[in-house]
Enzyme design. Structure first.
Site, PDB file in Angstrom:
ATOM      1  N   ASP A 201       9.198  46.206  42.651  1.00 26.75           N
ATOM      2  CA  ASP A 201       9.665  45.190  43.843  1.00 26.75           C
ATOM      3  C   ASP A 201      11.028  44.596  43.558  1.00 26.75           C
ATOM      4  O   ASP A 201      11.655  44.603  42.163  1.00 26.75           O
ATOM      5  CB  ASP A 201       8.702  43.995  43.262  1.00 26.75           C
ATOM      6  CG  ASP A 201       8.988  42.619  44.600  1.00 26.75           C
ATOM      7  OD1 ASP A 201       9.846  42.612  45.196  1.00 26.75           O
ATOM      8  OD2 ASP A 201       8.076  41.720  44.430  1.00 26.75           O
ATOM      9  N   VAL A 236      10.806  40.055  52.658  1.00 28.49           N
ATOM     10  CA  VAL A 236      10.340  39.452  51.420  1.00 28.49           C
ATOM     11  C   VAL A 236       9.073  39.958  50.958  1.00 28.49           C
ATOM     12  O   VAL A 236       8.484  40.976  51.667  1.00 28.49           O
ATOM     13  CB  VAL A 236       9.996  37.826  51.846  1.00 28.49           C
ATOM     14  CG1 VAL A 236      11.330  37.032  52.166  1.00 28.49           C
ATOM     15  CG2 VAL A 236       9.082  37.775  52.962  1.00 28.49           C
ATOM     16  N   THR A 237       8.505  39.758  49.840  1.00 25.41           N
ATOM     17  CA  THR A 237       7.659  40.486  49.097  1.00 25.41           C
ATOM     18  C   THR A 237       6.199  40.638  49.787  1.00 25.41           C
ATOM     19  O   THR A 237       5.704  41.830  50.071  1.00 25.41           O
ATOM     20  CB  THR A 237       7.343  39.993  47.745  1.00 25.41           C
ATOM     21  OG1 THR A 237       8.525  39.919  47.223  1.00 25.41           O
ATOM     22  CG2 THR A 237       6.433  40.805  47.090  1.00 25.41           C
ATOM     23  N   PHE A 238       5.588  39.583  50.141  1.00 25.15           N
ATOM     24  CA  PHE A 238       4.225  39.644  50.647  1.00 25.15           C
ATOM     25  C   PHE A 238       4.109  40.483  52.047  1.00 25.15           C
ATOM     26  O   PHE A 238       3.330  41.267  52.329  1.00 25.15           O
ATOM     27  CB  PHE A 238       3.606  38.269  50.716  1.00 25.15           C
ATOM     28  CG  PHE A 238       2.690  38.043  49.474  1.00 25.15           C
ATOM     29  CD1 PHE A 238       1.486  37.715  49.420  1.00 25.15           C
ATOM     30  CD2 PHE A 238       3.553  38.061  48.269  1.00 25.15           C
ATOM     31  CE1 PHE A 238       0.602  37.572  48.422  1.00 25.15           C
ATOM     32  CE2 PHE A 238       2.601  37.487  47.004  1.00 25.15           C
ATOM     33  CZ  PHE A 238       1.313  37.483  46.907  1.00 25.15           C
ATOM     34  N   HIS A 241       4.891  44.336  51.296  1.00 25.39           N
ATOM     35  CA  HIS A 241       3.748  44.992  50.648  1.00 25.39           C
ATOM     36  C   HIS A 241       2.558  45.199  51.357  1.00 25.39           C
ATOM     37  O   HIS A 241       1.847  46.291  51.287  1.00 25.39           O
ATOM     38  CB  HIS A 241       3.522  44.426  49.301  1.00 25.39           C
ATOM     39  CG  HIS A 241       4.230  44.598  48.213  1.00 25.39           C
ATOM     40  ND1 HIS A 241       5.607  44.013  47.845  1.00 25.39           N
ATOM     41  CD2 HIS A 241       4.191  45.877  47.324  1.00 25.39           C
ATOM     42  CE1 HIS A 241       6.034  44.488  46.759  1.00 25.39           C
ATOM     43  NE2 HIS A 241       5.289  45.627  46.540  1.00 25.39           N
TER      44      HIS A 241
END
Length: 700
Positions: A201, A236-238, A241
């Site tokens: 990440d 962004v992360t969510f 992923h």
């Protein structure tokens, strides 16, 4: 039998001695009129005869159907008045040959006592017909009951059989081993096609060019990779992923941010709160672990965002809950432990929990330290080294198990990182009144939901006017002018009005940070690093590197950059499963365009990062030290350029002759001390007897 003769009046001699019934035979003139039936005029039918006809009609009605529809015996009926006669049925009982013959026949039967009186015949016929009718009705009811009973029994058998068949199928699917011909042996066990997927990440693509990642660089030399992989918007992360896990844009799978409001559910998604993020209704599409388990390929998921949500009844065989403080060596142990489980054909294997074919592991360290210290800090350098050391341990573990040529390894990241500073903050209240909005989604982007939807147009116009004086932000309406390349408009979870800052800038409200007061006090804004910006900006670039039997390419192969929607198909193909419908188009085998060492290959890009302010210390010019700086490793960290929207990249192969450096004096000295320490460690390890490589403790 008595003989009769007719007189001129049409009456037989001695007619006075006849009975009433007999007399009626001669009361009408001779005629061939079909009003006669069975020797009796139809106009003079008695009540008993009418009963017989009605009984016959009722019986015929039960045995046949009206309006020409076939009856029980396949015959059709036609309607004549109120009576129905079978077409093509039996012929009439008597053919009319004339009144005299009919009369003689009837009188013969009556005189010889063979026939009965009309009332007796009617009564007996009616009773007989009623008995037959009741018997027929009873038989039909009995037959219907038998048919219904048989249908119920047969239906029950079919339902039970279907249940047993489905149960047997589920058991066979969960227990069916992989075909041995598809498996490879490492000398001790048979391995089905297996892939380890590791997500670092926040690992920016140019982190590979800082001389901090020897393992990753060797991995690139032995595998296939593009110069970078693009994240999806917002970066962004969510959302990213889950995009990598499904092959769908965020607008398609529904996780459109780390935080957002669903107007249909009237609920808020908040990524760090399990009570507001792990319900299955948030997660659309089909992630890797569902696709694999549905096709009899076991999966082990280590902390991957979204894996703890019960998206369908197909759940990963192994799921590890998120633990942000877990040390990196423990992650290595977990991955190796999953590989050491018995395979589907080994003895002692559990029916539903053999060795997984897909192991997906999430590593948050680079992202968390990038937020905490910034992507150009001394601390992030150590974190990058630790992530690289973790990969080295994994590859070493594969080699020890003779799995280097059997297990695929894919290393990716979800986005990059940009440096923040108090000088690059925008006060939200200078653009809009927060009280006009019911919900604010996303960050550092701002998705705005007006309290009154009718105010959307006026608020949008107001924001456009304010933004004319703030060129560091872009303003978009979801349903009007959102850039198509964002793929960020076709979902009601996306707010209708958006403020998107440029890379390195942040929008803050006064409850979070008062920009004017912060500048006066010399406060430092946190987080020191941010992402979420335009996914095509160089600072947001991610990585993709793959090696293994599913990637039979020439070492150091280079492919064109692609977006992370392609990862899902690639991973599915690597373990031999069929992907669900998605937005990606790439399939294995990948198509290289050359080698990273080809002369025409573009040099490694190190994009300019926004610089940090000098604080209370003066900004200094390092012209006199440029030659010293150029001789040190980590040149990219010490050299920074002024902020640009899409800055012109510098290259590691051709650094500028003179570079003006704006950096905190203490931070510059710290970097140089760190470089000196590394040089001393390398010298001791390589030249001093008894020297050993210093063990590096992973950063958390």
């Amino acid at each position: 039998m008595s003989r009769f003769s007719n007189n001129e009046a049409g009456k037989p001699a001695g007619s006075d001695s006849f009975s009433g019934d007999e007399q009626t035979l001669y009361d009408h003139p001779t005629s061939d009129d079909e009003g006669y039936d069975d020797g009796r005029p139809s106009g003079e039918a008695m009540d008993g005869d009418r009963d017989i006809l009605e009984s016959e009609d009722e019986r015929e009605r039960l045995l046949t159907q009206k309006d020409g529809v076939p009856g029980l015996f396949g015959k059709k009926t036609v309607t004549i008045g109120k009576n129905e006669q079978r077409q093509g049925g039996r012929s009439k009982r008597h053919k009319k040959k004339g009144r005299r013959e009919e009369s003689s026949s009837l009188m013969y039967e009556m005189e010889e006592g063979v026939g009965l009186s009309s009332s007796s015949v009617s009564r007996n016929s009616s009773e007989s017909d009623e008995r037959r009718l009741r018997a027929t009705t009873s038989q039909r009811k009995t037959r219907r009951k038998r048919i219904c009973r048989r249908l119920a029994i047969h239906s029950s058998i079919l339902v039970l059989f279907a249940i047993l068949l489905f149960a047997a199928y589920r058991v066979s699917v969960r227990s069916k081993p992989t075909i041995p011909g598809m498996m490879k042996s490492n000398g001790t066990s048979l391995f089905a096609p297996t892939t380890i997927l590791i997500s670092l990440d926040g690992f920016r693509a140019d982190f590979l060019y800082r001389d901090l990642t020897p393992t990753l660089n060797r991995f690139i030399e032995n595998g296939i990779s593009p110069k970078y992989m693009l994240p999806s918007f917002p970066s962004v992360t969510f959302p990213n992923h889950y995009t990598m896990a499904t092959g769908l844009y965020p607008e398609a799978h529904g996780v459109v941010g780390n935080t957002f409001w669903d107007p249909s559910l009237q609920k808020e998604f908040y990524y760090t709160d399990p009570n507001r993020s792990l319900q299955p209704f948030w997660w659309g599409g089909e992630p890797l672990w569902v696709t694999a388990e549905r096709q009899n390929a076991r999966v082990g998921v280590h902390m991957w965002p979204g894996s703890e949500a019960h998206i369908t009844h197909f759940k990963p065989a192994y799921v590890d809950k998120f633990n942000g403080s877990e040390l990196l060596p423990l992650k290595v142990d977990r991955i190796m432990g999953l590989l050491d489980l018995p395979g589907p054909l080994d003895e002692g294997v559990e029916l539903d929990r053999p060795r997984p074919q897909l192991i997906a592991a999430y590593v948050p360290n680079v992202d968390s330290d990038g937020h905490e210290y910034g992507p150009n800090s001394t601390e992030i350098r150590q974190t990058i080294r630790s992530a690289d050391s973790m990969l080295e341990s994994i590859l070493q573990g594969l080699q020890e198990r003779n799995l280097t040529e059997i297990v695929n390894v894919v290393v990716v990241s979800d986005h990059g990182m940009a440096t923040t500073d108090v000088e690059r903050l925008i006060q939200l209240e200078d653009l809009v009144d927060p009280n006009d909005f019911e919900h604010v989604d996303g960050w550092p982007l701002f998705g705005l939901r007006p309290k009154k939807i009718d105010d959307l147009a006026s608020l949008h116009q107001q924001l456009l006017e304010k933004a004319k004086n703030v060129p560091q932000v872009e303003v978009y309406l979801r349903d009007k002018d959102m850039p198509e390349r964002y793929h960020f408009s076709r979902n009601k979870r996306i707010a209708p009005l958006w403020i998107i800052p440029k890379a390195g800038w942040a929008i803050v409200d006064k409850t979070e940070f008062d920009v004017v007061e912060g500048k006066k006090k010399g406060d430092v804004y946190h987080p020191r690093g941010l992402h979420g910006y335009d996914h095509e900006h160089p600072l947001m670039r991610a990585i993709f590197v793959a090696r293994g039997p599913a990637f039979p390419h020439e070492p150091n192969s280079r492919m064109e950059p692609f977006q992370n929607i392609e990862l899902y198909n690639i991973v599915c193909d690597s373990i031999g499963i069929q992907p669900a419908p998605n937005n990606g188009t790439l399939r294995l085998p990948l198509k290289p365009v050359g080698l990273h060492t080809d002369p025409e290959t573009m040099p490694n890009e190190t994009p300019s990062d926004p610089v940090e302010s000098a604080g209370f210390l003066a900004t200094i010019t390092m012209d006199t030290f440029s030659s010293l700086i150029a001789s040190t490793s980590g040149l990219e960290d010490a050299l920074t350029d002024p902020v640009e929207d899409f800055p012109s990249p510098t290259t590691s192969s051709a650094p500028p002759a003179e570079t003006t450096v704006s950096e905190n004096w203490w931070e510059w000295l710290t970097h140089k001390a760190q470089d000196a320490e590394e040089w001393v460690e390398d010298f001791v390890n390589n030249h001093v007897p008894g020297g050993s490589e210093t063990e590096t403790k992973p950063s958390t």
